[in-house]
Design an enzyme around this catalytic site. Structure first.
Site, PDB file in Angstrom:
ATOM      1  N   ASP A 185       0.814  -1.218   0.000  1.00  0.00           N
ATOM      2  CA  ASP A 185       0.000   0.000   0.000  1.00  0.00           C
ATOM      3  C   ASP A 185       0.847   1.267   0.000  1.00  0.00           C
ATOM      4  O   ASP A 185       2.060   1.228   0.220  1.00  0.00           O
ATOM      5  CB  ASP A 185      -0.961  -0.006   1.201  1.00  0.00           C
ATOM      6  CG  ASP A 185      -0.301  -0.533   2.480  1.00  0.00           C
ATOM      7  OD1 ASP A 185       0.932  -0.471   2.584  1.00  0.00           O
ATOM      8  OD2 ASP A 185      -1.028  -1.019   3.366  1.00  0.00           O
ATOM      9  N   ASN A 237      -7.082  -2.659  14.491  1.00  0.00           N
ATOM     10  CA  ASN A 237      -8.491  -2.922  14.175  1.00  0.00           C
ATOM     11  C   ASN A 237      -8.662  -4.157  13.289  1.00  0.00           C
ATOM     12  O   ASN A 237      -9.749  -4.432  12.801  1.00  0.00           O
ATOM     13  CB  ASN A 237      -9.119  -1.703  13.497  1.00  0.00           C
ATOM     14  CG  ASN A 237      -8.481  -1.383  12.141  1.00  0.00           C
ATOM     15  OD1 ASN A 237      -7.567  -2.071  11.698  1.00  0.00           O
ATOM     16  ND2 ASN A 237      -8.970  -0.339  11.494  1.00  0.00           N
ATOM     17  N   HIS A 267      -7.029  -4.685  10.330  1.00  0.00           N
ATOM     18  CA  HIS A 267      -6.791  -4.518   8.885  1.00  0.00           C
ATOM     19  C   HIS A 267      -5.516  -5.232   8.459  1.00  0.00           C
ATOM     20  O   HIS A 267      -4.583  -5.391   9.238  1.00  0.00           O
ATOM     21  CB  HIS A 267      -6.802  -3.037   8.469  1.00  0.00           C
ATOM     22  CG  HIS A 267      -5.631  -2.215   8.919  1.00  0.00           C
ATOM     23  ND1 HIS A 267      -5.733  -0.879   9.243  1.00  0.00           N
ATOM     24  CD2 HIS A 267      -4.306  -2.512   9.085  1.00  0.00           C
ATOM     25  CE1 HIS A 267      -4.545  -0.418   9.578  1.00  0.00           C
ATOM     26  NE2 HIS A 267      -3.661  -1.373   9.503  1.00  0.00           N
ATOM     27  N   GLU A 316      -9.693  -2.091   5.577  1.00  0.00           N
ATOM     28  CA  GLU A 316     -10.244  -1.747   6.881  1.00  0.00           C
ATOM     29  C   GLU A 316     -11.516  -2.554   7.144  1.00  0.00           C
ATOM     30  O   GLU A 316     -12.215  -2.945   6.199  1.00  0.00           O
ATOM     31  CB  GLU A 316     -10.589  -0.253   6.912  1.00  0.00           C
ATOM     32  CG  GLU A 316      -9.412   0.686   6.620  1.00  0.00           C
ATOM     33  CD  GLU A 316      -8.528   0.935   7.846  1.00  0.00           C
ATOM     34  OE1 GLU A 316      -8.307  -0.002   8.646  1.00  0.00           O
ATOM     35  OE2 GLU A 316      -8.056   2.072   7.987  1.00  0.00           O
TER      36      GLU A 316
HETATM   37  C1  F6R Z   1       1.539  -1.411   6.082  1.00  0.00           C
HETATM   38  C2  F6R Z   1       0.228  -2.027   6.198  1.00  0.00           C
HETATM   39  C3  F6R Z   1      -0.519  -2.052   7.488  1.00  0.00           C
HETATM   40  C4  F6R Z   1       0.364  -2.331   8.702  1.00  0.00           C
HETATM   41  C5  F6R Z   1      -0.469  -2.287   9.980  1.00  0.00           C
HETATM   42  C6  F6R Z   1       0.378  -2.515  11.210  1.00  0.00           C
HETATM   43  O1  F6R Z   1       2.068  -1.540   4.775  1.00  0.00           O
HETATM   44  O2  F6R Z   1      -0.277  -2.511   5.226  1.00  0.00           O
HETATM   45  O3  F6R Z   1      -1.535  -3.007   7.411  1.00  0.00           O
HETATM   46  O4  F6R Z   1       0.964  -3.584   8.564  1.00  0.00           O
HETATM   47  O5  F6R Z   1      -1.108  -1.055  10.089  1.00  0.00           O
HETATM   48  O6  F6R Z   1       1.271  -1.451  11.357  1.00  0.00           O
HETATM   49  P1  F6R Z   1       2.433  -1.499  12.437  1.00  0.00           P
HETATM   50  O7  F6R Z   1       3.369  -2.559  11.998  1.00  0.00           O
HETATM   51  O8  F6R Z   1       3.076  -0.122  12.347  1.00  0.00           O
HETATM   52  O9  F6R Z   1       1.811  -1.777  13.748  1.00  0.00           O
END
Ligand code: F6R
Length: 247
Positions: free
Chosen positions: A67, A136, A138, A143
């Site tokens: 992403d 959450n 995702h 989401e």
């Molecule tokens: C990042 C992504 C997100 C993160 C998630 C966890 O490319 O796709 O899904 O993996 O938000 O983020 P962290 O690792 O910062 O807790």
């Protein structure tokens, strides 16, 4: 689903890097799906160490990132382009032309997303996809919602994701409200998936995702139950709410 609980973040990072290394040794032109955020930093450090000390070769590896924030250019320090270059790509021998990250500045989102899907397919699909998980539930920026998009798409970030990710920005107002992300279908078509989660902030969602043993669009990561080859690697803190270990 193969659940691996490690003593600490360091061990988690080593396990996840080890799986990626095995895949690259097995297939030097591996198509690698990559994530950003805090969780994979240790994995990238370990892969860089493997490259420098053990000669792990990235010269044929192809990468596709999950992403990118919509509206941020690659030069923006908060962009995922910037993150990837500075935490991983610039330290290994990956070829710039083999790197793919969604374009946050694309003028034609629909065209870009369909090309991203086609590019992945032309390389034969993702061999191994590294994922973090949002508090959450995702994965990528898919989401929780009543329905989830299948292909790469432009998505609205939830209030929770904006709040959680504000830690990387000067103020919460600077956090983009949208992102271009691989869809659930893009992720689920990967041949192998590694989901990593560390720290007590992830204990609640890891517990909810795994204890209930159901698939729900309220927890996009729960769709991984439907995949044949998933390793969920969590440290002790993130495993804190697990009732049982799953097979
Ligand atoms: C990042 C992504 C997100 C993160 C998630 C966890 O490319 O796709 O899904 O993996 O938000 O983020 P962290 O690792 O910062 O807790």
């Amino acid at each position: 689903m193969n659940l691996i609980i490690t003593d600490n973040y360091n061990e988690l990072s080593k396990k996840s890097a080890e799986l990626i290394k095995e895949q690259i040794i097995h297939k030097p032109n591996t198509v690698l799906g990559l994530a950003t955020g805090s969780s994979p930093i240790g994995t990238y450090k370990e892969l860089i160490r493997m490259h420098k000390e053990e000669g792990l070769d990235f010269s044929k590896v192809i990468t596709f990132n999950l992403d990118e924030y919509y509206g941020l250019s690659p030069e923006n320090e908060q962009s995922y382009h910037y993150f990837m270059y500075n935490n991983f790509f610039k330290y290994v021998n990956i070829k710039p032309e083999n790197i793919h990250i969604p374009d946050g500045k694309t003028k034609n989102v629909a065209k870009f997303c369909s090309k991203y899907e086609n590019d992945i397919a032309e390389y034969g699909g993702i061999d191994i996809q590294l994922l973090g998980i949002g508090e959450n539930g995702h994965i990528g920026f898919n989401e929780p919602d009543s329905a989830l998009d299948v292909p790469t798409h432009l998505t609205n970030l939830t209030k929770n994701t904006i709040e959680v990710n504000a830690r990387f920005f000067k103020s919460i107002n600077e956090v983009p409200k949208k992102a271009v992300t691989m869809g659930l279908g893009t992720i689920m078509r990967s041949k192998q998936i590694i989901l990593i989660a560390n720290g007590d902030k992830k204990a609640d969602i890891i517990g909810k995702m795994i204890n209930n043993n159901v698939v729900t669009t309220n927890i996009p990561a729960s769709f991984l139950f439907l995949h044949r080859n998933v390793a969920v690697i969590v440290d002790k803190e993130a495993a804190g709410n697990l009732k049982q270990q799953i097979a």
